[in-house]
Design a protein around this motif. Structure first.
Motif, PDB file in Angstrom:
ATOM      1  N   ALA A  41      38.625  36.643  49.262  1.00 12.09           N
ATOM      2  CA  ALA A  41      39.371  35.669  48.464  1.00 12.09           C
ATOM      3  C   ALA A  41      40.737  36.226  48.062  1.00 12.09           C
ATOM      4  CB  ALA A  41      38.568  35.275  47.223  1.00 12.09           C
ATOM      5  N   ALA A  42      40.778  37.491  47.658  1.00  9.77           N
ATOM      6  CA  ALA A  42      42.056  38.110  47.291  1.00  9.77           C
ATOM      7  C   ALA A  42      42.975  38.184  48.500  1.00  9.77           C
ATOM      8  CB  ALA A  42      41.818  39.505  46.707  1.00  9.77           C
ATOM      9  N   HIS A  43      42.428  38.547  49.642  1.00  5.65           N
ATOM     10  CA  HIS A  43      43.239  38.634  50.858  1.00  5.65           C
ATOM     11  C   HIS A  43      43.783  37.255  51.257  1.00  5.65           C
ATOM     12  CE1 HIS A  43      44.646  40.328  54.617  1.00  5.65           C
ATOM     13  NE2 HIS A  43      44.098  39.310  55.243  1.00  5.65           N
ATOM     14  N   ALA A 123      45.541  49.472  39.812  1.00  4.72           N
ATOM     15  CA  ALA A 123      45.869  49.412  41.233  1.00  4.72           C
ATOM     16  C   ALA A 123      47.363  49.617  41.394  1.00  4.72           C
ATOM     17  CB  ALA A 123      45.444  48.068  41.829  1.00  4.72           C
ATOM     18  N   VAL A 124      47.746  50.143  42.536  1.00  4.55           N
ATOM     19  CA  VAL A 124      49.156  50.294  42.862  1.00  4.55           C
ATOM     20  C   VAL A 124      49.461  49.362  44.028  1.00  4.55           C
ATOM     21  CG1 VAL A 124      50.948  51.866  43.643  1.00  4.55           C
ATOM     22  CG2 VAL A 124      49.183  52.682  42.090  1.00  4.55           C
ATOM     23  N   LEU A 125      50.418  48.466  43.808  1.00  2.00           N
ATOM     24  CA  LEU A 125      50.835  47.526  44.844  1.00  2.00           C
ATOM     25  C   LEU A 125      52.198  47.947  45.365  1.00  2.00           C
ATOM     26  CD1 LEU A 125      49.778  44.232  43.052  1.00  2.00           C
ATOM     27  CD2 LEU A 125      48.599  45.362  44.914  1.00  2.00           C
ATOM     28  N   LYS A 126      52.336  48.046  46.675  1.00  2.95           N
ATOM     29  CA  LYS A 126      53.597  48.454  47.286  1.00  2.95           C
ATOM     30  C   LYS A 126      54.465  47.264  47.662  1.00  2.95           C
ATOM     31  CE  LYS A 126      51.479  52.613  48.989  1.00  2.95           C
ATOM     32  NZ  LYS A 126      50.823  53.250  50.103  1.00  2.95           N
ATOM     33  N   GLN A 127      53.884  46.081  47.591  1.00  3.32           N
ATOM     34  CA  GLN A 127      54.599  44.836  47.877  1.00  3.32           C
ATOM     35  C   GLN A 127      53.886  43.718  47.132  1.00  3.32           C
ATOM     36  OE1 GLN A 127      54.512  45.170  52.053  1.00  3.32           O
ATOM     37  NE2 GLN A 127      52.357  44.777  52.267  1.00  3.32           N
ATOM     38  N   PRO A 128      54.427  42.497  47.170  1.00  5.11           N
ATOM     39  CA  PRO A 128      53.766  41.412  46.431  1.00  5.11           C
ATOM     40  C   PRO A 128      52.275  41.322  46.781  1.00  5.11           C
ATOM     41  CG  PRO A 128      55.883  40.675  47.238  1.00  5.11           C
ATOM     42  CD  PRO A 128      55.653  42.048  47.821  1.00  5.11           C
ATOM     43  N   GLY A 129      51.478  41.011  45.777  1.00  8.07           N
ATOM     44  CA  GLY A 129      50.043  40.960  45.997  1.00  8.07           C
ATOM     45  C   GLY A 129      49.308  40.158  44.946  1.00  8.07           C
ATOM     46  N   VAL A 130      47.997  40.212  45.025  1.00 12.69           N
ATOM     47  CA  VAL A 130      47.111  39.437  44.159  1.00 12.69           C
ATOM     48  C   VAL A 130      46.059  40.370  43.573  1.00 12.69           C
ATOM     49  CG1 VAL A 130      45.344  37.622  44.140  1.00 12.69           C
ATOM     50  CG2 VAL A 130      47.441  37.297  45.436  1.00 12.69           C
ATOM     51  N   VAL A 131      45.751  40.153  42.302  1.00 17.13           N
ATOM     52  CA  VAL A 131      44.658  40.855  41.633  1.00 17.13           C
ATOM     53  C   VAL A 131      43.632  39.800  41.236  1.00 17.13           C
ATOM     54  CG1 VAL A 131      43.994  42.240  39.646  1.00 17.13           C
ATOM     55  CG2 VAL A 131      46.190  42.653  40.770  1.00 17.13           C
ATOM     56  N   PRO A 147      18.643  41.815  32.865  1.00 19.23           N
ATOM     57  CA  PRO A 147      19.703  41.049  33.541  1.00 19.23           C
ATOM     58  C   PRO A 147      20.931  41.930  33.805  1.00 19.23           C
ATOM     59  CG  PRO A 147      18.855  39.843  31.664  1.00 19.23           C
ATOM     60  CD  PRO A 147      18.247  41.207  31.603  1.00 19.23           C
ATOM     61  N   ILE A 148      21.529  41.735  34.978  1.00 24.77           N
ATOM     62  CA  ILE A 148      22.711  42.493  35.363  1.00 24.77           C
ATOM     63  C   ILE A 148      23.825  41.501  35.664  1.00 24.77           C
ATOM     64  CG2 ILE A 148      23.724  44.062  37.056  1.00 24.77           C
ATOM     65  CD1 ILE A 148      20.927  44.988  37.749  1.00 24.77           C
ATOM     66  N   SER A 149      25.034  41.821  35.199  1.00 30.83           N
ATOM     67  CA  SER A 149      26.191  41.062  35.644  1.00 30.83           C
ATOM     68  C   SER A 149      27.303  42.046  35.950  1.00 30.83           C
ATOM     69  CB  SER A 149      26.605  40.016  34.611  1.00 30.83           C
ATOM     70  OG  SER A 149      27.592  40.462  33.760  1.00 30.83           O
ATOM     71  N   TRP A 150      28.101  41.705  36.943  1.00 36.87           N
ATOM     72  CA  TRP A 150      29.155  42.595  37.391  1.00 36.87           C
ATOM     73  C   TRP A 150      30.503  41.934  37.205  1.00 36.87           C
ATOM     74  CZ3 TRP A 150      25.198  41.388  41.043  1.00 36.87           C
ATOM     75  CH2 TRP A 150      24.217  42.380  41.190  1.00 36.87           C
ATOM     76  N   GLU A 151      31.509  42.763  36.953  1.00 35.02           N
ATOM     77  CA  GLU A 151      32.894  42.330  37.000  1.00 35.02           C
ATOM     78  C   GLU A 151      33.448  42.924  38.285  1.00 35.02           C
ATOM     79  OE1 GLU A 151      33.951  43.958  33.285  1.00 35.02           O
ATOM     80  OE2 GLU A 151      33.149  42.248  32.202  1.00 35.02           O
ATOM     81  N   ILE A 152      33.526  42.106  39.313  1.00 34.75           N
ATOM     82  CA  ILE A 152      33.911  42.563  40.641  1.00 34.75           C
ATOM     83  C   ILE A 152      35.425  42.419  40.784  1.00 34.75           C
ATOM     84  CG2 ILE A 152      33.564  42.244  43.107  1.00 34.75           C
ATOM     85  CD1 ILE A 152      30.844  40.985  42.406  1.00 34.75           C
ATOM     86  N   LYS A 153      36.061  43.500  41.199  1.00 25.07           N
ATOM     87  CA  LYS A 153      37.521  43.559  41.241  1.00 25.07           C
ATOM     88  C   LYS A 153      38.017  43.655  42.679  1.00 25.07           C
ATOM     89  CE  LYS A 153      36.905  46.037  37.008  1.00 25.07           C
ATOM     90  NZ  LYS A 153      35.689  46.731  36.791  1.00 25.07           N
ATOM     91  N   GLY A 154      39.143  43.004  42.932  1.00 24.11           N
ATOM     92  CA  GLY A 154      39.749  43.083  44.258  1.00 24.11           C
ATOM     93  C   GLY A 154      41.244  42.890  44.185  1.00 24.11           C
ATOM     94  N   THR A 155      41.946  43.509  45.108  1.00 24.25           N
ATOM     95  CA  THR A 155      43.388  43.329  45.234  1.00 24.25           C
ATOM     96  C   THR A 155      43.734  43.183  46.707  1.00 24.25           C
ATOM     97  OG1 THR A 155      43.839  45.682  45.409  1.00 24.25           O
ATOM     98  CG2 THR A 155      43.963  44.736  43.219  1.00 24.25           C
ATOM     99  N   ALA A 156      44.852  42.558  46.962  1.00 24.16           N
ATOM    100  CA  ALA A 156      45.363  42.442  48.317  1.00 24.16           C
ATOM    101  C   ALA A 156      46.869  42.265  48.241  1.00 24.16           C
ATOM    102  CB  ALA A 156      44.724  41.262  49.046  1.00 24.16           C
ATOM    103  N   GLU A 157      47.540  42.710  49.279  1.00 23.50           N
ATOM    104  CA  GLU A 157      48.985  42.610  49.339  1.00 23.50           C
ATOM    105  C   GLU A 157      49.406  41.632  50.421  1.00 23.50           C
ATOM    106  OE1 GLU A 157      50.132  47.090  47.860  1.00 23.50           O
ATOM    107  OE2 GLU A 157      50.175  46.663  50.001  1.00 23.50           O
ATOM    108  N   LEU A 158      50.576  41.048  50.228  1.00 26.11           N
ATOM    109  CA  LEU A 158      51.155  40.130  51.215  1.00 26.11           C
ATOM    110  C   LEU A 158      51.548  40.913  52.457  1.00 26.11           C
ATOM    111  CD1 LEU A 158      52.393  37.398  52.019  1.00 26.11           C
ATOM    112  CD2 LEU A 158      54.465  38.087  50.813  1.00 26.11           C
ATOM    113  N   VAL A 159      51.126  40.422  53.601  1.00 26.33           N
ATOM    114  CA  VAL A 159      51.476  41.059  54.859  1.00 26.33           C
ATOM    115  C   VAL A 159      52.406  40.104  55.595  1.00 26.33           C
ATOM    116  CG1 VAL A 159      50.627  41.972  57.051  1.00 26.33           C
ATOM    117  CG2 VAL A 159      49.284  42.265  54.960  1.00 26.33           C
ATOM    118  N   VAL A 160      53.658  40.498  55.739  1.00 27.83           N
ATOM    119  CA  VAL A 160      54.641  39.682  56.445  1.00 27.83           C
ATOM    120  C   VAL A 160      55.108  40.464  57.658  1.00 27.83           C
ATOM    121  CG1 VAL A 160      56.860  38.521  56.298  1.00 27.83           C
ATOM    122  CG2 VAL A 160      55.399  38.636  54.296  1.00 27.83           C
ATOM    123  N   GLY A 161      55.120  39.805  58.770  1.00 33.71           N
ATOM    124  CA  GLY A 161      55.661  40.510  59.951  1.00 33.71           C
ATOM    125  C   GLY A 161      54.864  40.300  61.103  1.00 33.71           C
TER     126      GLY A 161
END
Length: 161
Positions: A41-43, A123-131, A147-161
């Motif tokens: 989803a982040a990607h 997180a370190v983003l080197k170009q525009p991205g999403v958290v 009961p278990i619940s998770w806070e699942i984290k993801g990041t992705a950066e814009l890939v142009v080219g």
């Protein structure tokens, strides 16, 4: 007679231990499925290019399209409805909540150090991205574990080219 009682007690203990192991394995499978869905989803969100800015040579993410893409990918990968509620065929039983959705665009200086202290995420983003941070609960089958619940984290950066 006492051996029969011992055998029954041992079977109950063995069954409880086996059920706990199955529950733990199912929890790990659910966590991995959730992590893969959040990453996808982040990607997908990070690839929603603002075409008007790109025409001017600026790499920027369209925040509205990114939000829609992230929600759609979560719905499809976790089998959710538009409100985050699991569909009948979903392995989940409880609502999936998007806690954080943030688009980091060219209005920031890169490399950008993202920090969210509420969810203990960096997180370190080197170009525009999403958290993206999502809360998902383990669909317990046997109620052997708490009961278990998770806070699942993801990041992705814009890939142009």
């Amino acid at each position: 007679m006492y051996k029969l009682v011992l055998y029954v007690a041992m079977m109950a203990i063995w069954l409880s231990a086996h059920t706990l192991q199955i529950e733990e394995e199912m929890a790990m499978k659910a966590l991995f499925q959730g992590k893969r869905a959040v990453n996808r989803a982040a990607h997908a969100a990070a690839q929603q290019v603002d075409k008007t800015a790109l025409a001017d040579g600026i790499a920027r993410i369209d925040a509205s399209a990114a939000s829609d893409a992230a929600a759609l990918y979560l719905q499809r990968n976790l089998q959710l409805d538009e409100n985050g509620e699991p569909l009948a065929r979903s392995f989940l039983r409880e609502r999936v909540d998007i806690l954080v959705f943030e688009v980091i665009n060219d209005d920031r200086e890169f490399p950008f150090f993202y920090r969210n202290e509420d969810y203990d995420f960096e997180a370190v983003l080197k170009q525009p991205g999403v958290v993206l941070i999502v809360r998902m609960a383990h669909p317990r089958r046997f109620s052997v574990m708490e009961p278990i619940s998770w806070e699942i984290k993801g990041t992705a950066e814009l890939v142009v080219g």
